[in-house]
Design an enzyme around this catalytic site. Structure first.
Site, PDB file in Angstrom:
ATOM      1  N   SER A 114       0.612  -1.244  -0.033  1.00  0.00           N
ATOM      2  CA  SER A 114       0.106   0.019   0.014  1.00  0.00           C
ATOM      3  C   SER A 114       1.007   1.266  -0.078  1.00  0.00           C
ATOM      4  CB  SER A 114      -0.997  -0.240   1.199  1.00  0.00           C
ATOM      5  OG  SER A 114      -2.047   0.704   1.057  1.00  0.00           O
ATOM      6  N   ASP A 147      -9.332  -5.808  -4.935  1.00  0.00           N
ATOM      7  CA  ASP A 147      -8.948  -4.833  -4.191  1.00  0.00           C
ATOM      8  C   ASP A 147      -9.871  -3.597  -4.352  1.00  0.00           C
ATOM      9  OD1 ASP A 147      -7.594  -2.640  -2.944  1.00  0.00           O
ATOM     10  OD2 ASP A 147      -5.595  -3.295  -3.629  1.00  0.00           O
ATOM     11  N   HIS A 177      -7.462  -5.853  -0.487  1.00  0.00           N
ATOM     12  CA  HIS A 177      -6.347  -4.978  -0.495  1.00  0.00           C
ATOM     13  C   HIS A 177      -5.465  -5.703   0.879  1.00  0.00           C
ATOM     14  CE1 HIS A 177      -4.198  -1.186  -0.953  1.00  0.00           C
ATOM     15  NE2 HIS A 177      -4.034  -1.244   0.499  1.00  0.00           N
TER      16      HIS A 177
END
Length: 365
Positions: free
Chosen positions: A174, A304, A332
């Site tokens: 991320s 995601d 995610h």
């Protein structure tokens, strides 16, 4: 984009809720038996535990992290660079395999990697660092929270721990993936290989649900309703649904505990968030990916909702030699939803790169 993803929180409530459900009726009978056998002697500690769960779930969460660090053989340490302090956990020593440095996502901390560390080889040197301002790492000002600012701080951490005496493997997820990618572009000599997990910082061909929501918030200039910065148990539940493909019924006490841990830091999270979605950082990885020369692995959850999986094709087209692994039924929070698979993919990639390097050396000799 920015994240997160307190993905570490997903594994927390899954573990605790599973513990509660598994014990259900059996736990009631066990408690009755203990009272019969030990009388009132055990009443106080039992009631104390129940009270801590119901009244102070945040304290229980901290105990949870402490317990699992200890069980996995991770030690917490600090490193200093000109008065700036980094907090990190580590296991093992540099050996035949490259050391692995792991960078977490937005609003998370080093312990989010516990579920992956569990499945990594025990003879591999592992370091999980709190990103700038997160966890136990020094909290300063906005200049350190932009992607470039974080890259500089992580390089300082690497230097202060002598991690770059030998090329190491860098992993980022991320926001941490954005930082890791730019780090690879800036300091290629430090790395032997790179893994980006659902990285932020790209121009995605398809907009995610999260990005669409952000565009709505931009119109109203509402900085209090960012989906990744929950302030209530209900908002926490919505964030977990956004970050995870799998749906679970989460006990209210766990949700409350997760919120209690985060709320004191929400102003800081907003400051970081505004930096990493600002003009200078929003597409940092996209703008620097052509400079990445390190062998690259990309891991992405097909479902995601925070940063769309179409970003994997962007990296594959820009860097044709990269390895792309897309995971079914995964969102995610790849690290939390598929920890065993993530660890396996990372280790297989590291070993493959080592073997390729050995083969090249033999040909040259």
């Amino acid at each position: 984009m920015a994240y997160r993803l307190s993905g570490d929180e997903v594994i927390l409530w899954k573990t605790l809720s599973g513990w509660i459900l598994r014990r259900g009726t059996a736990m009631d009978l066990d408690v009755v038996n203990m009272f019969v056998i030990a009388g009132s002697t055990l009443a106080i500690p039992i009631l104390a535990f129940m009270a801590s769960f119901l009244l102070w779930p945040a304290a229980l969460i901290k105990v949870y992290y402490w317990y699992w660090r200890r069980a996995l053989g991770l030690q917490v340490a600090h490193a200093e660079y000109k008065g700036y302090q980094f907090c990190y956990s580590h296991r093992g020593k540099p050996g035949n395999r490259p050391s692995i440095l792991m960078l977490h996502g937005f609003s998370a901390h080093k312990d989010m990697w516990l579920s992956v560390v569990k499945f990594l080889q025990k003879n591999v040197h592992i370091i999980c660092v709190d990103m700038p301002g997160h966890g136990g790492t020094t909290r300063t000002s906005a200049v350190d929270y932009s992607i470039e600012g974080q890259v500089k701080r992580i390089r300082q951490f690497v230097e202060s721990t002598d991690l770059n005496k030998k090329p190491f493997h860098l992993v980022g997820t991320s926001m941490g993936g954005n930082v890791a990618g730019v780090y690879a572009a800036r300091f290629p000599a430090d790395l032997c290989s790179l893994t980006l997990i659902c990285p932020a910082g790209l121009k995605y061909p398809t907009e995610s649900n999260f990005v669409k929501r952000l565009r709505e918030l931009e119109k109203t200039q509402d900085t209090q309703s960012i989906p990744l910065i929950p302030s209530t148990p209900e908002e926490m539940e919505e964030m977990l649904k956004l970050c995870s493909f799998v749906r679970f019924k989460i006990p209210q006490q766990i949700l409350q505990g997760l919120v209690d841990v985060r709320v004191p830091h929400n102003d800081f999270y907003r400051e970081v968030f505004m930096e990493i979605v600002g003009e200078e950082s929003r597409h940092s990885l996209h703008e620097n990916m052509h400079l990445i020369s390190t062998p690259l692995q990309v891991i992405w959850g097909k479902h995601d909702q925070v940063v769309d999986v179409s970003g994997a094709s962007v990296l594959a087209e820009a860097l044709p030699g990269c390895q792309v692994d897309l995971l079914d039924k995964c969102g995610h929070s790849v690290v939390m939803e598929r920890p065993r698979k993530t660890a396996q993919l990372i280790m297989d990639f590291i070993i493959a790169q080592q073997n390729a390097g050995c083969a090249s050396s033999k040909k040259l000799s």
